[in-house]
Design a protein around this motif. Structure first.
Motif, PDB file in Angstrom:
ATOM      1  N   ALA A   1       4.385  19.020 -53.744  1.00  0.00           N
ATOM      2  CA  ALA A   1       4.742  17.853 -52.931  1.00  0.00           C
ATOM      3  C   ALA A   1       4.205  17.924 -51.509  1.00  0.00           C
ATOM      4  N   GLY A   2       3.637  19.049 -51.120  1.00  0.00           N
ATOM      5  CA  GLY A   2       3.099  19.187 -49.772  1.00  0.00           C
ATOM      6  C   GLY A   2       4.197  19.333 -48.731  1.00  0.00           C
ATOM      7  N   PHE A   3       3.935  18.788 -47.520  1.00  0.00           N
ATOM      8  CA  PHE A   3       4.872  18.867 -46.403  1.00  0.00           C
ATOM      9  C   PHE A   3       5.744  17.610 -46.409  1.00  0.00           C
ATOM     10  N   THR A   4       7.061  17.794 -46.373  1.00  0.00           N
ATOM     11  CA  THR A   4       7.963  16.648 -46.475  1.00  0.00           C
ATOM     12  C   THR A   4       9.095  16.728 -45.452  1.00  0.00           C
ATOM     13  N   THR A   5       9.765  15.579 -45.261  1.00  0.00           N
ATOM     14  CA  THR A   5      10.856  15.460 -44.293  1.00  0.00           C
ATOM     15  C   THR A   5      11.801  14.359 -44.781  1.00  0.00           C
ATOM     16  N   PRO A   6      13.054  14.333 -44.327  1.00  0.00           N
ATOM     17  CA  PRO A   6      13.991  13.326 -44.859  1.00  0.00           C
ATOM     18  C   PRO A   6      13.690  11.888 -44.463  1.00  0.00           C
ATOM     19  N   ASP A   7      13.193  11.660 -43.245  1.00  0.00           N
ATOM     20  CA  ASP A   7      13.087  10.297 -42.723  1.00  0.00           C
ATOM     21  C   ASP A   7      11.660   9.741 -42.796  1.00  0.00           C
ATOM     22  N   PRO A   8      11.455   8.599 -43.458  1.00  0.00           N
ATOM     23  CA  PRO A   8      10.110   8.028 -43.593  1.00  0.00           C
ATOM     24  C   PRO A   8       9.434   7.693 -42.256  1.00  0.00           C
ATOM     25  N   GLU A   9      10.222   7.262 -41.248  1.00  0.00           N
ATOM     26  CA  GLU A   9       9.616   6.913 -39.965  1.00  0.00           C
ATOM     27  C   GLU A   9       9.132   8.153 -39.211  1.00  0.00           C
ATOM     28  N   GLU A  10       9.886   9.245 -39.308  1.00  0.00           N
ATOM     29  CA  GLU A  10       9.401  10.497 -38.709  1.00  0.00           C
ATOM     30  C   GLU A  10       8.168  10.997 -39.453  1.00  0.00           C
ATOM     31  N   ALA A  11       8.174  10.838 -40.778  1.00  0.00           N
ATOM     32  CA  ALA A  11       7.020  11.249 -41.582  1.00  0.00           C
ATOM     33  C   ALA A  11       5.777  10.470 -41.171  1.00  0.00           C
ATOM     34  N   ALA A  12       5.929   9.187 -40.866  1.00  0.00           N
ATOM     35  CA  ALA A  12       4.793   8.353 -40.471  1.00  0.00           C
ATOM     36  C   ALA A  12       4.188   8.833 -39.152  1.00  0.00           C
ATOM     37  N   VAL A  13       5.042   9.222 -38.209  1.00  0.00           N
ATOM     38  CA  VAL A  13       4.549   9.751 -36.930  1.00  0.00           C
ATOM     39  C   VAL A  13       3.776  11.044 -37.167  1.00  0.00           C
ATOM     40  N   LYS A  14       4.365  11.950 -37.932  1.00  0.00           N
ATOM     41  CA  LYS A  14       3.722  13.239 -38.205  1.00  0.00           C
ATOM     42  C   LYS A  14       2.388  13.050 -38.938  1.00  0.00           C
ATOM     43  N   ALA A  15       2.376  12.132 -39.915  1.00  0.00           N
ATOM     44  CA  ALA A  15       1.156  11.872 -40.686  1.00  0.00           C
ATOM     45  C   ALA A  15       0.049  11.323 -39.795  1.00  0.00           C
ATOM     46  N   THR A  16       0.409  10.453 -38.865  1.00  0.00           N
ATOM     47  CA  THR A  16      -0.576   9.905 -37.923  1.00  0.00           C
ATOM     48  C   THR A  16      -1.161  11.015 -37.063  1.00  0.00           C
ATOM     49  N   VAL A  17      -0.315  11.916 -36.602  1.00  0.00           N
ATOM     50  CA  VAL A  17      -0.776  13.038 -35.780  1.00  0.00           C
ATOM     51  C   VAL A  17      -1.742  13.928 -36.557  1.00  0.00           C
ATOM     52  N   VAL A  18      -1.416  14.205 -37.815  1.00  0.00           N
ATOM     53  CA  VAL A  18      -2.293  15.039 -38.651  1.00  0.00           C
ATOM     54  C   VAL A  18      -3.700  14.444 -38.702  1.00  0.00           C
ATOM     55  N   ARG A  19      -3.771  13.124 -38.828  1.00  0.00           N
ATOM     56  CA  ARG A  19      -5.077  12.458 -38.900  1.00  0.00           C
ATOM     57  C   ARG A  19      -5.812  12.472 -37.558  1.00  0.00           C
ATOM     58  N   ARG A  20      -5.074  12.570 -36.439  1.00  0.00           N
ATOM     59  CA  ARG A  20      -5.682  12.531 -35.104  1.00  0.00           C
ATOM     60  C   ARG A  20      -5.986  13.929 -34.557  1.00  0.00           C
TER      61      ARG A  20
ATOM     62  N   LEU B   1       3.684   4.895 -33.182  1.00  0.00           N
ATOM     63  CA  LEU B   1       2.454   4.966 -33.983  1.00  0.00           C
ATOM     64  C   LEU B   1       1.284   4.352 -33.216  1.00  0.00           C
ATOM     65  N   HIS B   2       1.534   3.233 -32.533  1.00  0.00           N
ATOM     66  CA  HIS B   2       0.487   2.576 -31.738  1.00  0.00           C
ATOM     67  C   HIS B   2       0.047   3.478 -30.587  1.00  0.00           C
ATOM     68  N   SER B   3       1.012   4.097 -29.927  1.00  0.00           N
ATOM     69  CA  SER B   3       0.731   4.998 -28.807  1.00  0.00           C
ATOM     70  C   SER B   3      -0.158   6.165 -29.234  1.00  0.00           C
ATOM     71  N   LEU B   4       0.117   6.721 -30.406  1.00  0.00           N
ATOM     72  CA  LEU B   4      -0.624   7.900 -30.879  1.00  0.00           C
ATOM     73  C   LEU B   4      -2.087   7.582 -31.200  1.00  0.00           C
ATOM     74  N   GLN B   5      -2.385   6.310 -31.461  1.00  0.00           N
ATOM     75  CA  GLN B   5      -3.764   5.932 -31.766  1.00  0.00           C
ATOM     76  C   GLN B   5      -4.689   6.104 -30.550  1.00  0.00           C
ATOM     77  N   GLN B   6      -4.103   6.294 -29.380  1.00  0.00           N
ATOM     78  CA  GLN B   6      -4.909   6.461 -28.166  1.00  0.00           C
ATOM     79  C   GLN B   6      -5.429   7.879 -27.978  1.00  0.00           C
ATOM     80  N   TYR B   7      -4.956   8.806 -28.806  1.00  0.00           N
ATOM     81  CA  TYR B   7      -5.246  10.221 -28.559  1.00  0.00           C
ATOM     82  C   TYR B   7      -6.037  10.887 -29.694  1.00  0.00           C
ATOM     83  N   ASN B   8      -6.819  11.885 -29.294  1.00  0.00           N
ATOM     84  CA  ASN B   8      -7.420  12.830 -30.236  1.00  0.00           C
ATOM     85  C   ASN B   8      -7.007  14.226 -29.782  1.00  0.00           C
ATOM     86  N   PHE B   9      -6.356  14.968 -30.672  1.00  0.00           N
ATOM     87  CA  PHE B   9      -5.807  16.272 -30.308  1.00  0.00           C
ATOM     88  C   PHE B   9      -6.695  17.414 -30.800  1.00  0.00           C
ATOM     89  N   THR B  10      -6.836  18.444 -29.966  1.00  0.00           N
ATOM     90  CA  THR B  10      -7.538  19.643 -30.439  1.00  0.00           C
ATOM     91  C   THR B  10      -6.637  20.432 -31.381  1.00  0.00           C
TER      92      THR B  10
END
Length: 253
Positions: free
Chosen positions: A184-203, A162-171
């Protein structure tokens, strides 16, 4: 001997539980019933809230809650044709100027295999070990996110990721999801994987969720984003209601 209405309704529900969606024609053939009879049955099931009527057929409502997660190897063997179709359409969206995030997952790995031409000159960030290896083999410039490796999905997760992803802005970002549902929107079984994906969506300027038609009307424990959080790229969208909430692109077979 004609089948009783109650038995027909039960057979329709059983068939839908196996394949998620069914056309009127498929149900006519499976139940040896007329089109008018099947349409009447679907109207009744829709009224009871057991199915969602869609143009030309029906799908189960967006309420199936799941928690299972196949391994990466098992996922790669599922919906192979559909994933390849989605992957080709996704690869065509990438230009040489793009800075792309590629999520860990079987459909995004199929996307990496389809990259060619100008897309090979784009730069990539990924949290998938297999994805990084394949991109490097293709001669792409690739950054691998640091963090904890999750064996089940071969995805890198955790606080460091999550910290690493804060360094990037993706097109553009291309992500997987185990389920996508109206409520319910987009979902996945694992909360930690969901957190990574959610961070990417915001970036990301553009976030694309690559989901084959088996993923619709499924809900998993961990939320990635609301439907409005990303566009859907699929082989087939079984319910037109999704288009009311986000962009839906169907890949040509």
């Amino acid at each position: 001997m004609k089948m009783l209405a109650e038995e027909r309704l039960s057979r329709i529900m059983k068939l839908l539980s196996q394949q998620r969606t069914a056309t009127v024609q498929e149900l006519c053939e499976a139940l040896d019933a007329s089109e008018s009879t099947i349409r009447r049955d679907l109207n009744e099931l829709d009224r009871m809230g057991k199915v969602n009527k869609v143009h030309g057929g029906a799908t189960l409502p967006d309420s199936q809650f799941l928690a299972d997660e196949p391994t990466m190897a098992a996922k790669e063997a599922l919906a192979v044709v559909q994933k390849k179709c989605i992957a080709k359409a996704a690869a065509a969206l990438i230009t040489a100027e793009d800075f792309v995030f590629l999520d860990a997952g079987s459909t995004t790995l199929a996307l990496a295999r389809e990259l060619s031409g100008p897309a090979l000159d784009a730069r990539y960030v990924t949290n998938g070990v297999a994805h990084a290896r394949l991109l490097a083999q293709k001669g792409c410039k690739v950054f691998l996110v640091g963090g904890l490796l999750r064996p089940e999905t071969e995805a890198i997760i955790g606080a460091a990721a999550l910290h690493s992803l804060q360094q990037y802005n993706f097109t553009k970002a291309f992500l997987g999801a185990n389920g996508v549902a109206l409520d319910a929107g987009f979902t996945t079984p694992d909360p930690e994987e969901a957190a990574v994906k959610a961070t990417v969506v915001r970036r990301a300027r553009e976030a694309w969720f690559l989901v084959d038609d088996s993923k619709f009307a499924r809900i998993y424990p961990a939320v990635i984003a609301e439907l409005s959080g990303g566009a859907i790229l699929t082989n087939h969208c079984p319910n037109p209601k999704y288009r009311q909430f986000t962009l839906v692109k169907e890949a040509a077979e």
